[in-house]
Structures are given as C-alpha cells and as structure tokens.
Design a protein around this motif. Structure first.
Motif, short mmCIF file in Angstrom:
data_model
loop_
_atom_site.label_atom_id
_atom_site.label_comp_id
_atom_site.label_asym_id
_atom_site.label_seq_id
_atom_site.Cartn_x
_atom_site.Cartn_y
_atom_site.Cartn_z
N ARG A 1 4.63 5.10 2.49
CA ARG A 1 5.10 6.47 2.65
C ARG A 1 5.08 6.91 4.11
O ARG A 1 5.99 7.61 4.56
N ILE A 2 4.07 6.50 4.85
CA ILE A 2 4.01 6.83 6.28
C ILE A 2 5.18 6.18 7.02
O ILE A 2 5.85 6.81 7.84
N ASN B 1 0.86 -1.19 0.00
CA ASN B 1 0.00 0.00 0.00
C ASN B 1 0.89 1.24 0.00
O ASN B 1 1.68 1.43 0.92
N ILE C 1 0.35 4.44 0.48
CA ILE C 1 0.16 5.37 1.60
C ILE C 1 0.88 4.86 2.84
O ILE C 1 1.62 5.60 3.49
#
Length: 112
Positions: free
Chosen positions: A28-29, A23, A25
């Motif tokens: 990136r987190i 995923n 997102i």
C-alpha cells in the motif's frame, strides 16, 4: 556499469524482493507513492521538483537519484533542476551540500 545503471538495477532488484514478501502495508505504501506522482492539480514536472527538493532537504540520496531520473524523463532542463536544488539547499542548509554534490554528479550521468 554506469552510476545510473547501478542505481536502477539495485532499485529494481530490491523492489522485486520487497514486493515478493507480499506485505500488505508495504504494498500500500508503494502504491500510494506511485499514485502521488501522477498528473493531478499539479503536473508531473512540478511534482517531481517537489519530490527532488524534499528529498534533498531530508538528505535521502536514493530518493534524490530517483527523482532526478523522473525529472529527466519528464523533460526538465538542467536550469530547472539546478534552481530547485538551490532552493532545497537554501532550505536545508549547508548539511545538504554533500548530497547536492552527489545530485549534480548523478544529473550529469543522466545527461550523458
């Protein structure tokens, strides 16, 4: 298996599963979180104490354990960690005390 080994094993195993989900997102987190604690205007020791105190105030036991482990790796002393945890308890109030107990227990395990 010690408290520290259990935490590290679970964290590693679940992070692998989370990242395998591919995923964007979440990746990136995770990347942002990793990069935020790199040396910068603040040194790593200071950043770990900030992470530890914020985690205690927010009452995230997993986060507290993670930052205690990183604080140990960064060479922070028991006195430094205890002082930071005292400030977190002052800021967070008495609701933080149960998390403070677990933090003290985990720090003791790290120092065995």
């Amino acid at each position: 298996m010690s408290l520290v080994e259990q935490f590290n094993d679970y964290r590693s195993r679940m992070n692998e599963k989370i990242l395998a989900a591919d995923n964007l997102i979440i990746k990136r987190i995770f990347n942002l979180d990793t990069n935020a604690y790199q040396e910068g205007a603040l040194d790593i020791r200071t950043k770990e104490l900030i992470g530890l105190t914020c985690s205690l105030v927010l009452r995230c036991d997993d986060c507290v354990k993670y930052h205690l482990g990183k604080s140990k790796e960064a060479g922070l002393s028991t006195a430094e960690v205890h002082e930071a945890m005292g400030i977190a308890t002052l800021i967070g109030g008495t609701i933080v005390i149960p998390h403070l107990r677990r933090a003290f227990e985990y720090w003791e395990e790290l120092n065995k």
